[in-house]
Write a protein that holds these residues in place. Structure first.
Motif, PDB file in Angstrom:
ATOM      1  N   GLN A 154       0.840  -1.210   0.000  1.00 30.40           N
ATOM      2  CA  GLN A 154       0.000   0.000   0.000  1.00 30.40           C
ATOM      3  C   GLN A 154       0.871   1.254   0.000  1.00 30.40           C
ATOM      4  O   GLN A 154       0.559   2.243  -0.685  1.00 30.40           O
ATOM      5  CB  GLN A 154      -0.926  -0.015   1.223  1.00 30.40           C
ATOM      6  CG  GLN A 154      -2.041  -1.044   1.131  1.00 30.40           C
ATOM      7  CD  GLN A 154      -2.863  -1.123   2.418  1.00 30.40           C
ATOM      8  OE1 GLN A 154      -2.459  -0.583   3.458  1.00 30.40           O
ATOM      9  NE2 GLN A 154      -4.013  -1.796   2.353  1.00 30.40           N
ATOM     10  N   ASP A 155       1.967   1.240   0.743  1.00 34.05           N
ATOM     11  CA  ASP A 155       2.876   2.391   0.764  1.00 34.05           C
ATOM     12  C   ASP A 155       3.512   2.604  -0.597  1.00 34.05           C
ATOM     13  O   ASP A 155       3.671   3.739  -1.067  1.00 34.05           O
ATOM     14  CB  ASP A 155       3.959   2.182   1.825  1.00 34.05           C
ATOM     15  CG  ASP A 155       3.400   2.272   3.240  1.00 34.05           C
ATOM     16  OD1 ASP A 155       2.334   2.892   3.413  1.00 34.05           O
ATOM     17  OD2 ASP A 155       4.019   1.691   4.174  1.00 34.05           O
ATOM     18  N   PRO A 163       6.171  10.195  -1.355  1.00 33.60           N
ATOM     19  CA  PRO A 163       7.413   9.599  -1.859  1.00 33.60           C
ATOM     20  C   PRO A 163       8.388   9.174  -0.769  1.00 33.60           C
ATOM     21  O   PRO A 163       9.481   8.689  -1.084  1.00 33.60           O
ATOM     22  CB  PRO A 163       8.003  10.721  -2.705  1.00 33.60           C
ATOM     23  CG  PRO A 163       7.479  11.974  -2.091  1.00 33.60           C
ATOM     24  CD  PRO A 163       6.125  11.656  -1.556  1.00 33.60           C
ATOM     25  N   THR A 164       8.024   9.331   0.510  1.00 31.32           N
ATOM     26  CA  THR A 164       8.934   8.943   1.597  1.00 31.32           C
ATOM     27  C   THR A 164       9.018   7.420   1.697  1.00 31.32           C
ATOM     28  O   THR A 164       8.006   6.711   1.680  1.00 31.32           O
ATOM     29  CB  THR A 164       8.440   9.515   2.938  1.00 31.32           C
ATOM     30  OG1 THR A 164       8.271  10.929   2.814  1.00 31.32           O
ATOM     31  CG2 THR A 164       9.441   9.207   4.048  1.00 31.32           C
ATOM     32  N   PHE A 165      10.253   6.919   1.828  1.00 30.08           N
ATOM     33  CA  PHE A 165      10.466   5.461   1.927  1.00 30.08           C
ATOM     34  C   PHE A 165       9.784   4.928   3.195  1.00 30.08           C
ATOM     35  O   PHE A 165       9.960   5.488   4.277  1.00 30.08           O
ATOM     36  CB  PHE A 165      11.964   5.143   1.966  1.00 30.08           C
ATOM     37  CG  PHE A 165      12.265   3.664   1.979  1.00 30.08           C
ATOM     38  CD1 PHE A 165      12.289   2.938   0.799  1.00 30.08           C
ATOM     39  CD2 PHE A 165      12.519   2.989   3.182  1.00 30.08           C
ATOM     40  CE1 PHE A 165      12.565   1.586   0.800  1.00 30.08           C
ATOM     41  CE2 PHE A 165      12.783   1.633   3.186  1.00 30.08           C
ATOM     42  CZ  PHE A 165      12.815   0.921   1.997  1.00 30.08           C
ATOM     43  N   PRO A 166       9.002   3.859   3.065  1.00 31.75           N
ATOM     44  CA  PRO A 166       8.273   3.320   4.228  1.00 31.75           C
ATOM     45  C   PRO A 166       9.206   2.552   5.165  1.00 31.75           C
ATOM     46  O   PRO A 166       9.289   1.318   5.118  1.00 31.75           O
ATOM     47  CB  PRO A 166       7.230   2.390   3.583  1.00 31.75           C
ATOM     48  CG  PRO A 166       7.866   1.955   2.296  1.00 31.75           C
ATOM     49  CD  PRO A 166       8.693   3.115   1.823  1.00 31.75           C
ATOM     50  N   PHE A 167       9.912   3.293   6.024  1.00 36.55           N
ATOM     51  CA  PHE A 167      10.908   2.644   6.876  1.00 36.55           C
ATOM     52  C   PHE A 167      10.265   1.638   7.844  1.00 36.55           C
ATOM     53  O   PHE A 167      10.824   0.551   8.085  1.00 36.55           O
ATOM     54  CB  PHE A 167      11.685   3.706   7.665  1.00 36.55           C
ATOM     55  CG  PHE A 167      12.657   4.479   6.829  1.00 36.55           C
ATOM     56  CD1 PHE A 167      13.897   3.951   6.522  1.00 36.55           C
ATOM     57  CD2 PHE A 167      12.314   5.734   6.323  1.00 36.55           C
ATOM     58  CE1 PHE A 167      14.786   4.660   5.743  1.00 36.55           C
ATOM     59  CE2 PHE A 167      13.207   6.445   5.535  1.00 36.55           C
ATOM     60  CZ  PHE A 167      14.457   5.908   5.256  1.00 36.55           C
ATOM     61  N   ALA A 168       9.136   1.992   8.408  1.00 35.37           N
ATOM     62  CA  ALA A 168       8.533   1.106   9.418  1.00 35.37           C
ATOM     63  C   ALA A 168       8.173  -0.253   8.824  1.00 35.37           C
ATOM     64  O   ALA A 168       8.653  -1.304   9.269  1.00 35.37           O
ATOM     65  CB  ALA A 168       7.302   1.775  10.015  1.00 35.37           C
ATOM     66  N   ILE A1122      14.327  -2.786  -1.218  1.00 41.51           N
ATOM     67  CA  ILE A1122      14.999  -1.559  -1.679  1.00 41.51           C
ATOM     68  C   ILE A1122      14.871  -1.409  -3.184  1.00 41.51           C
ATOM     69  O   ILE A1122      14.511  -0.333  -3.699  1.00 41.51           O
ATOM     70  CB  ILE A1122      16.472  -1.588  -1.246  1.00 41.51           C
ATOM     71  CG1 ILE A1122      16.570  -1.537   0.291  1.00 41.51           C
ATOM     72  CG2 ILE A1122      17.232  -0.431  -1.860  1.00 41.51           C
ATOM     73  CD1 ILE A1122      17.958  -1.767   0.834  1.00 41.51           C
ATOM     74  N   LEU A1123      15.169  -2.491  -3.947  1.00 46.80           N
ATOM     75  CA  LEU A1123      15.071  -2.404  -5.403  1.00 46.80           C
ATOM     76  C   LEU A1123      13.615  -2.247  -5.838  1.00 46.80           C
ATOM     77  O   LEU A1123      13.326  -1.581  -6.846  1.00 46.80           O
ATOM     78  CB  LEU A1123      15.682  -3.652  -6.052  1.00 46.80           C
ATOM     79  CG  LEU A1123      17.201  -3.801  -5.933  1.00 46.80           C
ATOM     80  CD1 LEU A1123      17.655  -5.120  -6.549  1.00 46.80           C
ATOM     81  CD2 LEU A1123      17.907  -2.637  -6.611  1.00 46.80           C
ATOM     82  N   GLY A1124      12.704  -2.865  -5.098  1.00 43.46           N
ATOM     83  CA  GLY A1124      11.287  -2.748  -5.450  1.00 43.46           C
ATOM     84  C   GLY A1124      10.785  -1.326  -5.333  1.00 43.46           C
ATOM     85  O   GLY A1124       9.940  -0.876  -6.126  1.00 43.46           O
ATOM     86  N   TRP A1125      11.269  -0.579  -4.350  1.00 45.72           N
ATOM     87  CA  TRP A1125      10.858   0.799  -4.175  1.00 45.72           C
ATOM     88  C   TRP A1125      11.272   1.665  -5.366  1.00 45.72           C
ATOM     89  O   TRP A1125      10.521   2.555  -5.786  1.00 45.72           O
ATOM     90  CB  TRP A1125      11.454   1.350  -2.884  1.00 45.72           C
ATOM     91  CG  TRP A1125      11.179   2.814  -2.670  1.00 45.72           C
ATOM     92  CD1 TRP A1125      12.018   3.856  -2.941  1.00 45.72           C
ATOM     93  CD2 TRP A1125       9.981   3.392  -2.174  1.00 45.72           C
ATOM     94  NE1 TRP A1125      11.437   5.053  -2.630  1.00 45.72           N
ATOM     95  CE2 TRP A1125      10.149   4.790  -2.152  1.00 45.72           C
ATOM     96  CE3 TRP A1125       8.756   2.871  -1.735  1.00 45.72           C
ATOM     97  CZ2 TRP A1125       9.180   5.653  -1.702  1.00 45.72           C
ATOM     98  CZ3 TRP A1125       7.793   3.743  -1.298  1.00 45.72           C
ATOM     99  CH2 TRP A1125       8.005   5.119  -1.289  1.00 45.72           C
TER     100      TRP A1125
END
Length: 1458
Positions: A154-155, A163-168, A1122-1125
């Motif tokens: 979903q993120d 556009p913030t990377f979903p760190f959690a 990481i690559l998926g993002w």
């Protein structure tokens, strides 16, 4: 500075001390248990396991630490075992009361407690709760992975907005698989400890129960089934019962993910339950069929184990007869049943798996179609809304994929637990506390005593097998009733017996074994026994065969059940049973027998038991290692060691059951004077004997007849009372029958007047203690057939003969100081070191003597590709291997393409113009195709299993059966049985399936990287290093796992060996008599503890591999996130994340399965070693003699020189002599002279031609080694009828010579099978021969005649009857050459008379060679061969030898009559 003796060992030598038997032992401090010494966080990451991983050298026993405190058998018994023991005692008590009470016919007996529910729910409840909590934590973390994946998707789907990377969600997605792996490792480790504690506890239960059963020398228990309990059933329960918890937790694993799906999909998700309802019954049907096959497999395994055990026990008879192929076929018949059952198990397993493995896909496609058609799900919604929830559906349905395996394991556990339960609930032997006699002057009193042998233990069969046997039995009874039964009258001078003559028929195979569940009633063997034995007296008990002497000895020691009367004893008891029981220890260890060592007492015991000369001839003295069953001792040595054990024990009451029958008169007199009336003076001694010349030296004489006391008093009182003791010892002829004397045509000399020598036959007996009241040899007192050629002296004359030695009158003379015969069923003669002048000193011989049993071979390092290819060759022909591998790639490729196509479904641009619905249709079609190909694959697995299991066992049994006798003499029986038991079981059930599974998983594992790399090629930069790291973990772990698996297999052998040693022979009787149960239990428990810690280390290695595989998988998931993002669309990332989770799961399973395969391959490696590398007897032949060879019977020994094995001295040196056809040759000599060694050359048990000699086994490594070039080889040759036997096929040579060994050996099966093993004679010929040996009436009176079953070891016949049956077997063989190795040494005089008469009547035309240990048995020989120190001392007629006053033969006579 002194060099460390154990540079690689992690043990510390702290002191040297003396053991109980007086030997010096280096006591080392065992390594502290590393797992127990580490804290929770260290064990969480398996830090204690690094010493086994981070090493260059292989793991050995020195590297293994001691068993943990809570894993030891003693701890399990004290904390958990008492509950079951109480349940067991309560049931036995309730059942005994129910059996004695009057109750309605329809009333059910007390319900038997379930050991399955006991071990699952009642063992260590606190640790069980902790284990289940960790199991829930592990499964809970696994269940929330799809939820985290959904949040991450979903993120990513909204990254255009945010556009913030979903760190959690990203970090949790990365770490969660590893954390779940850690929790799973904790729960698995706790399960391992629990299961191994249960396995050890069950083993101890079985051993303890065995100690309490009515098993004795003549027990009719199925030892094969007992061995199966300890080798197979305990392992099944201990290794597999934890799967029960997986099934019990099934609702949690199904309901939780179903709730998550219902939240998103609503009622549509219930379609998954419908698919379950359709497909799960298939799994249940398959499981039911697997269960039936499993029961059949276990039943056939018991029968096969029994056959293998008794064949190995009687391997000497098999070798002497040249019938290896016959016994191989018999074992293979049972094996074929087992193979078919194993194929059914594997086929049903894979067939159901082909459907079950596709349940997740079937559920997914059903739910997807329903969602699309009912809720209008579009392609854009598919990736975010549907694909994450497919993860929940997959988790839910994955339980179904494991269900067949878990159900199979649980079913096997239940079956094995039921078998163990039924054994543990068998009635136990009644052990009573004996009070002291009220009269303080008496040591033993029996008043109104009635005794009978208890029922043989009834070890129940599975219902299916029992029904099959019952049906077979009814069919045989029906055939027997329809047979043409004729009644004939067998008449002798004083004997008329009505018997059945069964119509002749040919039998190619033995009758099936009787059902173990069938009971045989036991009649009372002793009645109205009233006996009072004063303290410190010598009481001698005499009586004829079957009078009850051995039963009376058992009544005193408590080894027979008392049905009436009272028995009172004062003091401790030592027992010396009639059948000697020698343990696999040293001479000293057998004598001291666990008691404290007293050097002065020990030396005196050696002296009074006439063993000083024996210890001088043994290379290592009393430190000489003794093989199993006393394999390297003579019969007299075994008897005197057992006597020494009783004397050394220094007990108050000493019961001696005929120890004098195995020694000659000279030694017998010495034992009476120095031991029984000397060292034992002041002890209460009860001596069962027929040596009536000593009766006047007894304080009390008890005369038994037909199980009753007919005389009780001093010797003089009995004579005055008119009791004729002669009638209980020998039935003398009332008439002399004239005998025709044959002349020898070759030299024209007249036959020697053999009647001029007055002989007296030793009054020895070897009764059957179980049946001594009923198994009378069928001959009457006035039997007019020929016996010994001259009248025997009466008791009154015996003392005169003893005091007036002459060469004309020979009283009970033997050729040496004991019965020099080695046990011809299991033993080799004792060598004399001094006979080998080529040895500069005796160090080499002493070393060889100290260690007779070889160490078990232990391979190290990687399982070679050659081993894998050899196993593949058993599965399929070599040309088929590439096609099988290609077919596997196709099968797995279809499944991988399914996963890839699922990512294509929501992408409208891919494979345009295929529509969304058509893409879903293709996905469904791929599912059906995968099921079809997996079903075909299951058929391939079944075919491979059948071929592999059949070939592996076939090669193993063929190779082992053609090993030389030296291999069986130096290899513990338990080690060989372990190959046929534990190792074969592992290859049967696991290896083929494992190999197929691992191959498919490797293809699927690599395929997961390919799936991601198709859409994101950059992922290969992460995927390939991950594969490399994965390989490193695999290599590190697999190396340790292989070594630990080998150690696990090796540590299992001593457990089997101890158990086998105890249940065979008089083991239990001896242990119970000496109150040594505690010591043997402790020894058994220590061996089980050693086995436990090695198994535990092997299993915990799986967790180490899983933990660090999860760490590698974490790198893989991080790369995908990481690559998926940055580079993937939402559908592509959904497929990639699903792939990463599959990668993690597959990685863990693959490491475990690959190492399991590698480790299980060590079982095949061990089998392959026995199938290819064991020394083999030569099967080559350069000469094919005519069919009638040998037709004359000439036997020539030409310069025969040989040793038994490298390092030992020569036992024969330059032996040359010639025997003319038709001659009767007597062979005599002192101990170690080489008499019985002649048979080894004659039967080619030892090869004289160095080119034909098999390799030897190194005692230290267990590996075959070539001959020492510096050691003088064997030489010479044996020629029969001008043919060198080394050039004739070895089985042909052995089948051309008949042998009647000292110890008769019978096998389970019918009487017909035992007489005509090769199946070549008609029934009429068999009946004719039975009449010749006076056994026709005995067999005819049995319920099924020739089809009557022979119990294991022939225990339903007396020793004399067994010997006569062996005579009948030799006559049926119709060989021109007949060898008797003192066939009458262990039978009573009456049987001796029958045998001597049979020899003269039936072997008139044959060449007869008699190995004599009592000179009276060879006095009518044509010539006598005197052996001395491994050479021929003299070879001449009796008259010439006696005429020469300086002859060695006369020396023998004079030394034994003075």
């Amino acid at each position: 500075m002194e060099e460390n003796r154990f540079p690689e060992s992690q043990t510390e030598i702290i002191r040297t001390e003396r053991s109980l038997d007086g030997t010096d032992l280096v006591v080392s401090k065992p390594r502290k248990n590393l797992e127990d010494s580490h804290n929770f966080f260290s064990t969480l990451f398996y830090c204690f396991y690094y010493p086994f991983i981070c090493r260059c050298k292989p793991i050995t026993n020195d590297d293994v630490y001691e068993c943990g405190k809570k894993d030891k058998v003693s701890y399990s018994l004290s904390h958990s075992g008492q509950r079951w023991i109480q349940k067991q005692e309560d049931y036995l008590k309730a059942r005994a009361e129910w059996d004695l009470s009057e109750h309605p016919p329809n009333e059910k007996p007390p319900k038997r407690p379930s050991i399955f529910t006991y071990i699952v729910f009642q063992v260590s409840k606190r640790s069980l709760i902790v284990t289940i909590i960790w199991f829930f934590v592990s499964n809970g973390l696994n269940l929330i992975m799809p939820l985290i994946m959904k949040l991450l998707l979903q993120d990513i789907a909204s990254k255009d907005i945010n556009p913030t990377f979903p760190f959690a969600s990203g970090i949790v997605q990365i770490l969660l698989p590893y954390i779940q792996g850690l929790a799973d490792g904790v729960s698995s480790r706790l399960f391992y400890h629990r299961t191994l504690s249960v396995r050890g506890m069950l083993s101890a239960f079985i051993f303890d129960k065995t100690m309490k059963l009515n098993l004795n020398t003549q027990g009719e228990v199925d030892t094969g089934r007992l061995l199966s309990l300890i080798t197979a059933d305990t392992r099944n329960v201990g290794d597999l019962f934890w799967r029960t918890y997986l099934i019990l937790l099934l609702p949690f694993q199904v309901i939780v993910p179903l709730v998550f799906v219902l939240i998103d999909f609503g009622a549509t998700a219930l379609i998954s339950i419908a698919v379950w309802i359709v497909l799960i019954p298939i799994s249940m049907i398959a499981t039911f069929m697997m269960g039936k096959a499993m029961q059949k497999y276990l039943g056939a395994n018991d029968e096969r184990n029994k056959l293998i055990n008794e064949t190995l026990q009687g391997i000497r008879v098999v070798k002497f007869s040249g019938l290896e192929d016959v016994f191989i076929r018999r074992i293979e018949d049972k094996r074929n049943i087992q193979v078919r059952a194993s194929v059914a198990m594997a086929t049903w397993l894979y067939l159901s798996g082909s459907i079950i493995h596709n349940i997740p896909t079937a559920v997914n496609i059903s739910v997807i179609f329903l969602l699309v058609t009912t809720r209008g799900i579009t392609e854009s919604e598919f990736a975010v809304f549907v694909m994450p929830n497919l993860g929940f559906l997959t988790l839910m349905t994955q339980v179904a994929t494991r269900l067949p395996y878990n159900l199979q394991d649980v079913q096997m556990t239940v079956i094995s637990a039921r078998r163990i339960r039924d054994f543990l609930l068998l009635p136990e032997m009644k052990i009573e506390e004996r009070a002291a006699p009220s009269d303080t002057s008496l040591a033993i009193t029996i008043e109104g005593g009635e005794f009978k042998w208890g029922e043989a233990p009834e070890i129940l069969l599975p219902d299916a097998e029992q029904n099959e046997l019952d049906a077979k039995k009814k069919e045989e009874e029906k055939k027997l009733q329809q047979a043409n039964v004729k009644t004939t009258s067998v008449e002798g001078p004083d004997l008329v017996v009505e018997s059945q003559t069964v119509s002749p028929k040919q039998s190619d195979s033995p009758s099936p074994s009787p059902s173990p569940s069938s009971k045989k009633s036991r009649s009372t063997v002793l009645t109205d026994i009233n006996l009072q034995i004063p303290t410190g007296s010598l009481t001698m008990v005499v009586g004829g065969v079957g009078s009850g002497k051995s039963s009376l000895a058992a009544a005193i020691t408590g080894d027979i059940e008392r049905s009436n009367g009272t028995v009172c004893l004062k003091g401790s008891i030592a027992s010396c049973p009639q059948v000697a029981w020698i343990t696999n220890s040293t001479v000293r260890g057998n004598i001291v027998f666990g008691m404290p060592f007293d050097e002065a007492k020990y030396a005196d015991v050696i002296r009074v038991c006439a063993m000083e000369k024996d210890l001088q001839t043994l290379a290592a003295g009393d430190e000489t290692a003794i093989g199993e069953k006393g394999v390297n001792l003579s019969g007299g040595q075994k008897a005197r060691i057992q006597l020494a054990r009783a004397v050394y024990s220094d007990r108050d009451i000493v019961v001696l059951d005929d120890p004098l029958s195995a020694v000659d008169a000279h030694v017998g007199r010495f034992l009476i004077d120095e031991c029984i009336l000397g060292r034992l003076k002041g002890k209460t001694v009860v001596l069962m004997t027929n040596q009536i010349q000593f009766l006047d030296r007894a304080d009390k004489v008890v005369v038994l007849k037909d199980g009753k006391i007919v005389g009780d008093g001093k010797f003089a009182e009995l004579k005055e009372g008119g009791i004729n003791l002669d009638e209980f010892i020998i039935h003398k002829e009332k008439k002399d029958r004239k005998r025709k004397k044959e002349t020898k045509s070759e030299d024209g000399a007249e036959a020697t007047d053999k009647g001029q020598i007055e002989t007296h036959v030793s009054a020895s007996t070897n009764e059957d203690p179980r049946n001594d009241d009923t198994k009378q040899d069928s001959v009457t007192k006035d039997d007019k057939a020929e016996q010994i050629k001259t009248p025997e002296p009466t008791i009154a004359h015996q003392k005169d003969i003893e005091n007036k030695p002459t060469t004309e009158s020979i009283p009970i003379i033997a050729s040496d100081n004991d019965n020099d015969s080695t046990d011809q069923s299991q033993s080799i003669p004792t060598p004399t070191p001094s006979t080998d002048p080529s040895l500069e000193d005796n160090e080499k011989a002493e070393k060889a003597a100290r260690q007779m049993m070889t160490e078990e071979e232990q391979s190290t390092g990687v399982i070679s590709l050659k081993t894998y290819f050899r196993f593949l060759a058993t599965m399929m022909p070599a040309w088929l291997v590439p096609f099988a591998m290609l077919f596997g790639i196709v099968v797995k490729g279809i499944q991988l393409f399914q996963s890839y196509w699922l990512g294509v479904v929501p992408e409208p641009t891919l494979f345009y113009p295929i529509t969304f619905i058509w893409k879903l249709g293709i996905y469904g079609f791929l599912t059906l195709l995968a099921i079809l190909f997996l079903m075909l694959y299951s058929c391939a697995v079944g075919c491979s299993t059948y071929r592999s299991n059949r070939i592996i066992h076939q090669r193993l049994i063929n190779h082992v059966m053609h090993c030389p006798v030296s291999f069986f003499d130096t290899t513990p029986l338990g080690r060989i049985i372990n190959r046929f038991g534990g190792d074969i079981a592992q290859t049967d059930r696991n290896l083929v399936v494992l190999l197929y599974d691992v191959y498919l998983m490797v293809v699927g594992f690599v395929g997961q990287i390919v799936i991601v790399a198709i859409s994101t090629p950059w992922f290969l930069a992460i995927g390939l290093p991950v594969l490399l790291l994965f390989g490193v973990v695999l290599v590190l772990y697999s190396r340790a796992a292989r070594d630990l698996q080998r150690l696990d297999a090796i540590s299992r052998s001593p457990v089997v060996s101890i158990f086998s040693e105890v249940i065979n022979g008089a083991g239990l009787s001896t242990i119970r008599a000496f109150n040594q149960e505690g010591r043997w239990k402790k020894q058994f428990e220590e061996k089980v503890d050693d086995w436990t810690v090695r198994t535990l280390l092997y299993w915990e290695g799986k967790n180490w591999g899983s933990t660090y595989t999860s760490l590698v998988s974490m790198v893989y998931v991080a790369g995908v996130v990481i690559l998926g993002w940055f580079f993937m669309t939402t559908p592509q990332l959904a497929v990639a994340l699903t792939s990463s989770l599959t990668f993690n799961m597959l990685g863990i399973i693959l490491v475990q399965q690959f190492v399991e395969l590698d480790s299980q391959m060590t079982c095949f490696e061990r089998i392959n070693f026995y199938s290819t590398r064991l020394p083999q007897e030569s099967t080559s032949s350069s000469i094919s003699p005519p069919k009638e060879w040998p037709s004359v019977g000439n036997v020539n020994f030409e310069n025969v020189t040989f040793r038994y094995r490298p390092g030992l001295p020569f036992v024969l040196r330059n032996v040359s002599f010639a025997v003319r056809g038709g001659e009767t040759i007597g062979v005599c000599g002192r101990t170690g002279a080489g008499k019985s060694s002649l048979l080894f050359a004659l039967f080619r048990l030892i090869e004289l031609d160095p080119a034909l000699s098999p390799l030897s086994i190194d005692v230290d490594t267990g590996l075959p080694i070539p001959a020492d070039p510096n050691e003088e080889p064997n030489s010479g040759r044996v020629v029969i009828d001008d043919v060198d036997i080394s050039k004739v096929q070895i089985q042909r040579v052995r089948r051309s010579i008949a042998i009647i060994p000292q110890d008769p050996t019978l096998f389970t099966g019918s009487v017909r099978y035992n007489l005509d093993i090769a199946g070549q004679c008609t029934d009429s010929r068999i009946w004719e021969v039975l009449e010749m040996v006076q056994m026709r009436s005995v067999v005819a009176e049995m319920s099924a005649g020739l089809d009557s079953e022979v119990a294991e070891g022939g225990s339903n016949f007396s020793v004399g009857q067994r010997q006569l049956l062996c005579f009948a077997r030799a006559i049926l063989n119709n060989c021109k050459i007949v060898v008797l190795d003192e066939a009458t040494a262990s039978v009573d005089v009456e049987t001796d008379a029958k045998i001597q008469r049979t020899i003269r009547e039936q072997f008139r035309e044959q060449t007869v060679i008699v190995i004599a240990h009592r000179l009276n048995t060879i006095m009518d020989s044509d010539r006598i061969l005197v052996m001395d120190n491994g050479t021929v001392a003299e070879f001449d007629t009796l008259e010439n030898l006696k005429a020469n006053q300086n002859s060695t033969f006369n020396g023998l006579l004079h030394s034994l009559t003075h």
